[in-house]
Scaffold this motif. Structure first.
Motif: not given
Ligand code: C5P
Length: 230
Positions: A129-151
């Protein structure tokens, strides 16, 4: 809380787990409580933003002033996110999206058989989902913040995820630490973000998720204003 005005930035936040049906009574899911995403939504609304929370199944009340859209599956969350993100200023992907779903959910309840001791399920990959949002074209793309749960190797994996998914900022946490992360009220995190020339970072020590949410929202809004003014 401050009432969101028409000119307030629109934020879209995904939260909670997704639930992927195996048959009419069973599903694949995970232990995400939704607490971090709900805390982010509550904080953003309290700061005057217009907030839409796209939520998987959780046991939490809708924060005051937040518009909530309930979804179950990753495909539904993907569809809702890509519909709303192009009009949003900020998109935060906090949901623990199931990586796979059943290739086809059985129409009737799967039966236990006497002749076989194993059952094989075929799973197919869910959309990112987030990768597809981040790939939206300029003008339609919000600032994109993701999370990463790691061990382990938190910083390296988070840097890699930031680049691979094309995010603007990532909040990484160590889910192997007792009393933090999944299901708990507290969290610690490493915030990583891009500037035009390099990546920067901030270490947030263990603190209540509500407090960490305020830090993340402030930080994301600051980066967003630097970009739009700059
Ligand atoms: O790859 P990983 O699941 O660790 O990435 C976590 C980030 O990606 C989170 O921001 C999560 O909400 C998002 N994500 C997504 N769609 C997926 C998987 C993860 O939006 N299918």
């Amino acid at each position: 809380p401050v009432a969101a005005s028409a000119s307030a930035p629109h934020m879209v936040i995904t939260a909670g787990p997704t639930r992927e049906a195996l048959d009419p009574v069973r599903y694949l899911s995970n232990h995400s409580s939704g607490k971090m995403g709900y805390a982010l939504a509550a904080e953003a609304a309290a700061q005057g933003a217009r907030v839409t929370l796209i939520s998987g199944p959780v046991n939490l009340p809708t924060p005051q002033g937040v518009e909530r859209l309930n979804v179950e599956t990753a495909v539904q969350m993907h569809e809702a996110s890509l519909k709303l993100a192009p009009q949003a200023a900020l998109f935060i992907g906090c949901a623990a999206v199931a990586d796979y779903r059943a290739e086809s959910a059985a129409e009737h309840k799967l039966k236990k058989t006497d002749d076989r001791d194993t059952l094989t399920l075929t799973l197919v990959k869910n959309p990112d989902i987030i990768a597809d949002v981040a790939a939206l074209p300029k003008g339609q793309r919000p600032f994109v913040v993701g999370f990463a749960a790691e061990t382990q190797n938190i910083e390296r994996y988070a840097q890699d995820k930031l680049a691979r998914k094309g995010l603007d900022m990532i909040v990484a946490n160590d889910v192997s630490q007792q009393g933090l992360g999944f299901g708990s009220d507290d969290n610690a995190a490493l915030l990583l973000w891009r500037t035009p020339t390099h990546n920067e970072q901030l270490v947030a020590p263990p603190q209540p998720k509500t407090q960490l949410a305020a830090l993340i929202i402030q930080h994301a809004l600051k980066q967003l204003s630097l970009i739009s003014s700059g």
